[in-house]
Design an enzyme around this catalytic site. Sequence first.
Site, PDB file in Angstrom:
ATOM      1  N   SER A  72       0.857  -1.203  -0.024  1.00  0.00           N
ATOM      2  CA  SER A  72      -0.098   0.016  -0.076  1.00  0.00           C
ATOM      3  C   SER A  72       0.811   1.239   0.195  1.00  0.00           C
ATOM      4  CB  SER A  72      -0.918   0.010   1.040  1.00  0.00           C
ATOM      5  OG  SER A  72      -2.221   0.743   0.958  1.00  0.00           O
ATOM      6  N   ASP A  77      -8.224  -6.097  -5.676  1.00  0.00           N
ATOM      7  CA  ASP A  77      -7.974  -4.836  -4.664  1.00  0.00           C
ATOM      8  C   ASP A  77      -8.824  -3.625  -5.220  1.00  0.00           C
ATOM      9  OD1 ASP A  77      -6.962  -2.928  -2.974  1.00  0.00           O
ATOM     10  OD2 ASP A  77      -4.687  -3.834  -3.287  1.00  0.00           O
ATOM     11  N   HIS A 111      -6.906  -6.191  -0.619  1.00  0.00           N
ATOM     12  CA  HIS A 111      -5.623  -5.354  -0.293  1.00  0.00           C
ATOM     13  C   HIS A 111      -4.834  -6.111   0.951  1.00  0.00           C
ATOM     14  CE1 HIS A 111      -3.683  -1.501  -0.720  1.00  0.00           C
ATOM     15  NE2 HIS A 111      -3.849  -1.340   0.642  1.00  0.00           N
TER      16      HIS A 111
END
Lengths: 806, 806
Positions: free
Chosen positions: A373, A493, A524
């Site tokens: 991320s 995601d 994610h």
Amino acid sequence: MKNHQYAIADYNLKVAKNELRAIHFLDEETDKIDNPSALLKHFLMTYFLDSQSLAIRGQKISQIMASFEDDALTYLDKNAPLSKIAFYNIALQLLQFTVGEDFLIDNSITKMQTLNLPIADVHDPMNLYDVICAWYLLLNTHTKYGVTLIDYLAGEGYFAQNYSQFDKPLIFNGKSMPVYDTNNLIREVVYVEAPMDTDNDGKLDLLKTEIIRPKESNKKAVPVIFTASPYNQGTNDADGEKLTHNVNLGLKHKQPNTVSLSDISKKEKEPELPAARNVEGKTRKAEQTFSREQSYTLNDYFLARGYAVVYSAGIGTYESDGFRTTGDKYETISATAVIEWLAGNRVAFTNRTDNNQIEAYWSNGNVAMSGRSYLGTLQIAAATTGVAGLKACLVEAAISSWYDYYRENGLVMAPGGFQGEDADVLAAETYSRKKSAAEDIKNEKKWEIQLTNITNEQDRESGDYNAFWNKRNYLNDAKKIKADMFFIHGLNDENVKPINVSNIWHAVDPLNISKKMILHQGQHIYINAFQSLDFTDMVNLWFTNKLMDVENDADNLIPNILVQDNATDQNWYAIDEFDEDENLKRFELAKPSDGSKVADDKVSFSDSLDEKDFEAYCSDANKWENDLVIGGSDAPINDNRVIFTFDKLLKDVTINGKTHIHLTASSSKDFGMLSAQLIDLGEDFRLNAQPESVDHAKIQLGYLWREDNLREFKMSRKKTPFKKIAEGHINMQNRNNAYQVSDLQADEFYEINFDLQPNVYKVKAGHQLAVVIYATDFDKSIRGNQDVKYTINLSDSAVELPFNKD
Amino acid sequence: MKNHQYAIADYNLKVAKNELRAIHFLDEETDKIDNPSALLKHFLMTYFLDSQSLAIRGQKISQIMASFEDDALTYLDKNAPLSKIAFYNIALQLLQFTVGEDFLIDNSITKMQTLNLPIADVHDPMNLYDVICAWYLLLNTHTKYGVTLIDYLAGEGYFAQNYSQFDKPLIFNGKSMPVYDTNNLIREVVYVEAPMDTDNDGKLDLLKTEIIRPKESNKKAVPVIFTASPYNQGTNDADGEKLTHNVNLGLKHKQPNTVSLSDISKKEKEPELPAARNVEGKTRKAEQTFSREQSYTLNDYFLARGYAVVYSAGIGTYESDGFRTTGDKYETISATAVIEWLAGNRVAFTNRTDNNQIEAYWSNGNVAMSGRSYLGTLQIAAATTGVAGLKACLVEAAISSWYDYYRENGLVMAPGGFQGEDADVLAAETYSRKKSAAEDIKNEKKWEIQLTNITNEQDRESGDYNAFWNKRNYLNDAKKIKADMFFIHGLNDENVKPINVSNIWHAVDPLNISKKMILHQGQHIYINAFQSLDFTDMVNLWFTNKLMDVENDADNLIPNILVQDNATDQNWYAIDEFDEDENLKRFELAKPSDGSKVADDKVSFSDSLDEKDFEAYCSDANKWENDLVIGGSDAPINDNRVIFTFDKLLKDVTINGKTHIHLTASSSKDFGMLSAQLIDLGEDFRLNAQPESVDHAKIQLGYLWREDNLREFKMSRKKTPFKKIAEGHINMQNRNNAYQVSDLQADEFYEINFDLQPNVYKVKAGHQLAVVIYATDFDKSIRGNQDVKYTINLSDSAVELPFNKD
């Protein structure tokens, strides 16, 4: 369980012998053994730890069954010919498979095959060399619980019996072994002086940097894994929540303009930098330490394996200087400054006041980055500077352009599940510097101004791509990347959407670097503790190649693109290309399948709802999605979308890439947005959205060191009616591009082209593909509940689907 | 956050001075300090670790604000009078409360009060002695994240800077401190020879026992915490699942009998035991070790604090001898044999073959037990033998009689959420001995016979209390308990129901032991990492008193009965008695409130459903419960229950104990069951069923040692319409008692009395109490979907509610 191991390096008898000697399974004594059964018994005795008595080890071996009749001790003590089946009966039990429950005695070889576990190419009965090769391969084979047997054994204390007796680093089958005592790690803090002054206090920003490294690095330099995590000094969740934007707002008409890309990309004058601090002294002794860090378990794994791990949160975080910017070049510098220090090219101090310099003398200058991320995003950011010392990036679920995170085609478009979040919200959330009360009070006003600037410049009013977003688009500088890049991204995601990985993948394509990509079926998430894939081993192989300069054939062994199948569980396969836009198949959007009325080749849908229905969808995005696709004629949303369903598929088809939407459409107002989803329709079992823990199994990342929970995706227990393959959205006024606003007249028809998110997705025979056209996305777009009617001209509307060539 | 600390021992200046000296906050140097500010600065410098430089420590202190104008360093360096407000401004920041977000500077004392944090009784400005006392109290005060400041500091490395410089054990404010290096724990296995031969192989059963103990115990004996966990050598989940009983079966008529309690309690002849093994040698050196154990985090906490921790899984588990019995005396002996070894009264060996004896020379002979559920049950089992050495039991969510776990009043009644489980299922699940293939094959047939015997003897046909269950009723021997007992139970525990704790609580009441009880609002959970309660500190205080013989007033400081409030969050209060059946208030069940038709003072309900509705309830117990209580006239269950709702309460009322149900009822068949629930009706916010993690905070149980997740119950975000307070069930043929079967004639009326589970529950003013009468419990009873009609005679039916005296 189905095993997929890519990181087993090729070997021969000589390699096996040498490496087994290095980990003490072979020695001068074993050279004298001339019976295969006796040799295997020796291996087992060694396996059950020299630190335990012979009686205990015998006890352990006799718990294993070698054949229907004999336990392993009895069998091997006969010194009779050693059958291959007996070897694999024993092997499966060592690999933690249970007789009876998981396999039947004498069915071991078939079972190994079914589980996709590697079997040594040996004689039956086995000779001495066969035993060596098969044992070597077995140690490199995954157990039932997702680690190699040698890693499992390390977790049992094999190396910890006497860490000092093993080479450091110890490379076994191309991978670095956990021979470092994790009870003796050094933990120290330094302050890296970065070439910027983001809080404008006339001093270069100091960046707090936390180091964890093996004691041995005092004497012999080690490679470094650096995770730049803006979260790991804490977050201000309440501040973020307070700042979160209201999304129940209407879309507005935008003033047309002729902005060009070069307008947006104009270089700004660089501010003059304050002078660097005078170095007053030099030391090797750090002054500050830290306790339990927020760690990434993959880093923990490497700490036991001779790598140093470095965390730094960057400007505006606790005990660092500066302000958060959400992704601009100063955050990039936050990362590169640390890398430069690790490579010997920048100054750091032991504290904030005394200008006492400390070097990373324990670093071998080879730095990898890791993290998911934002942590992955800062890897792309750092790599696009070409900074010296950065050798490899393990980029997980990362943003390649912040516009693709918070915006889409001229629309504000939230990351899935985070409605109302934006660059300013994230900046406020990560400004952990304010956790120090004194820093908070001192900088309160300046920070407020900075935050207001971000709020203004991100421009939620227009949603357009502008200078603010251009400064946060790392694709602009992708060609400067020198580090090897390993991308991992979830095809599901909805937070960092797959377009991010596709764009950076294609941007690095022409570069002469090592490029790898894994596309999994997760959202994610991290994938370093999955049962079916040796991801961690692959990273070990790859890092050991890139940072320790070990020739282990990593680049050949690891597929360039590895995909997890969506149609079956525990299934991974390599593909040659991703999202190449090559084999497009056009389907006309001619006839709605949901009963929408067609008149004069046109079909219309509304975008408003009763207040009650509107609120229900606002508070339950799943309900909205479900009604959107399969809500019948009484679903509140029934007039608010048009569905086109294509013929039932006669054979499996794989989508690879982006679906292109071509619409000729009008809005009843002088503004409008269009959205589309590609759907896999058909009652079937599908992978669950979230991975589940496997038998509550824990992975040991060393010996009595940290651990991870083993997980895997399971198939749903019940059939589900559909699955969204991809979606996309566009502001009709951004039909040319994201930065330029075109005019829109009410009830005029325009040609609108946009793409859905890329995917690799197998649609099974018997299923149907469908396309849903609608406007408001309750999960991600602003939601005005406006009285707008959209009309599609069906004589000139189509989709192009990226079917795999085959 | 609202703090509740019971484990702060009383202190005075002398105590504070001595103990601060022992932990090195005071020494000869500090005796010379004559200024309160200077002394506080010294404390802060010491707090920020001697292992860090003066510059770093100054940097840390200057991040704290002491007043509106000054950071703590500036403030204290002025050596001006030290205000109480400044002290608590600083204190709150040390306790991890954030200025701005959590409190405002100069509002510190009010904030301390609001948070229920203790404030020292000191002058303003503070003198030297005030600073000492206030600092001492502060170190014993809980941080925002649920640990004392001294424990937090230990997690930061305070003691780990130099473990060797601190006394061992180190008692601070009555509690043992984490001054033991958890990187140096000794981990060894022994085999305790138990006085039984449950697998009937002619040899006494050996019980594998895992020991973890501080290295220091080699020289100075330490107390022991023993957790008897049948789960911690692994479980056979698939076997358990296979054996799980079908519960979709009808109730049957039972043959009346005149069985008496003495019939059931007849002593069986003890089997003759094989001879003990000949001891062939003696050693202090264990031969076997083990890696990561399945631990209980509270045990981990004590490992850093000078306690040894011992795990043993008992007969029939991996690497032990024997067979599982689910709770009979042989499982009790599994626990007591280990305690006897720990107290020096039984033999253990280093391995299974060589008869080499090893003593627990490192044990001081004082043993406590810990653990929840089955692990707590085995504590009650062991305690009821009066075994020497067992000093204290921390009994969490334990079974006091297995009949109260799997049966109720002549009915098969599952633990909530585990329909179809029974004693045989649990035996199969915990028979981890079979994880050794050789042991599995060797014992397969004998084990099958043992399992079949359990299946037969548990008697799902009748559901009656019989000899099998009587052997598993620890209440029979409660009077033999010599250990001090600390019970913890969830008032919402539907797995091990609260009747279990109530019965054992009352059984130990006459005994001259220390007895404590905590009743929390959880289900079947641990409560050792909650934000609002210092549970772990209490256990430390109590164990340190019982096992280290430290006079710390534990028995006075810890309330005898502590209850968590159900009506507010983070609220705990002491009560004098629990379930004493003293203040019963009778309510006639005269008029149904759910529209059930009354004819001739009688009301009937059915027990059958359409197949579809039946299946829906079978697969969704929540839906059933919801329909049962608030399903309107169109709920499928509408004819299958009768609801009686009482007047709206004008003031809060607390239920304390068991509700008694008196029904005059008939069944349309010659069999029947009756069930009842007491309900709190009223739209309101209520505590969520599951605790949630607080700010993702981790509790450090030592320095870089294990950790726990901080949790707390939150109030629901939405109002809920009702909450079940208690429930109960009875087979109409067991209306006299659980062991004796009475006749039942169809359509005859009988007086049926039964109790609901005990609870302590506050019903708020404005709410209504309601009683629901029904038959099948979809979550727990067998479910026959039988065509039975039940009729209640309203002229002779009532409930008695145990209202608190006040």
